[in-house]
Design a protein around this motif. Structure first.
Motif, PDB file in Angstrom:
ATOM      1  N   ILE A  54      -3.361  10.816   7.246  1.00 41.98           N
ATOM      2  CA  ILE A  54      -4.158   9.758   6.708  1.00 41.98           C
ATOM      3  C   ILE A  54      -3.613   8.361   6.939  1.00 41.98           C
ATOM      4  N   GLY A  81      -3.105   4.668   5.931  1.00 42.23           N
ATOM      5  CA  GLY A  81      -3.616   3.663   4.851  1.00 42.23           C
ATOM      6  C   GLY A  81      -3.671   4.634   3.786  1.00 42.23           C
ATOM      7  N   PHE A  82      -3.739   3.946   2.428  1.00 41.85           N
ATOM      8  CA  PHE A  82      -3.808   4.614   1.224  1.00 41.85           C
ATOM      9  C   PHE A  82      -5.092   4.871   1.053  1.00 41.85           C
ATOM     10  N   ASP A  83      -5.688   6.135   1.381  1.00 38.77           N
ATOM     11  CA  ASP A  83      -7.134   6.179   1.189  1.00 38.77           C
ATOM     12  C   ASP A  83      -7.271   7.404   0.126  1.00 38.77           C
ATOM     13  N   LYS A  84      -7.475   6.753  -1.078  1.00 40.06           N
ATOM     14  CA  LYS A  84      -7.489   7.848  -2.260  1.00 40.06           C
ATOM     15  C   LYS A  84      -8.493   8.973  -2.255  1.00 40.06           C
ATOM     16  N   ALA A  85      -9.851   8.784  -1.642  1.00 37.81           N
ATOM     17  CA  ALA A  85     -10.921   9.664  -1.473  1.00 37.81           C
ATOM     18  C   ALA A  85     -10.240  10.714  -0.499  1.00 37.81           C
ATOM     19  N   LYS A  86      -9.842  10.176   0.584  1.00 38.94           N
ATOM     20  CA  LYS A  86      -9.229  11.298   1.463  1.00 38.94           C
ATOM     21  C   LYS A  86      -8.213  12.295   1.073  1.00 38.94           C
ATOM     22  N   TRP A 119       0.801  -1.028   0.061  1.00 38.45           N
ATOM     23  CA  TRP A 119      -0.088  -0.049   0.072  1.00 38.45           C
ATOM     24  C   TRP A 119       1.071   1.175  -0.048  1.00 38.45           C
TER      25      TRP A 119
END
Length: 79
Positions: free
Chosen positions: A65, A67-72, A16
């Protein structure tokens, strides 16, 4: 593209983390990559900021953030 300072706390074995870094590269965004498996002080700083021991932890400006939270990420970067 003007943006806040981006820091990615990662480890070499983390898939990730690799995705997050590839994502920033694909957007043409500069970021600082900190390998917490080799930098104990950075790892402690990451845990203090995020409350988490897992990677990636992504810091954009003063936002954290986990983790890899693309939306955030896109919301913070306003893209």
């Amino acid at each position: 593209m003007q943006h806040a300072k981006i820091t990615v706390y990662s480890t070499p074995a983390c898939p990730w983390c690799k995705r997050a870094k590839q994502y920033f590269k694909s957007l043409g965004l500069a970021f600082k990559d900190i390998d917490v498996s080799k930098d104990r002080k950075a790892a402690e700083k990451m845990v203090k900021k995020s409350g988490q021991m897992g990677v990636p932890v992504i810091e954009i400006g003063n936002k954290i953030i986990v983790g890899f939270d693309k939306a955030k990420i896109e919301k913070i970067l306003q893209i």
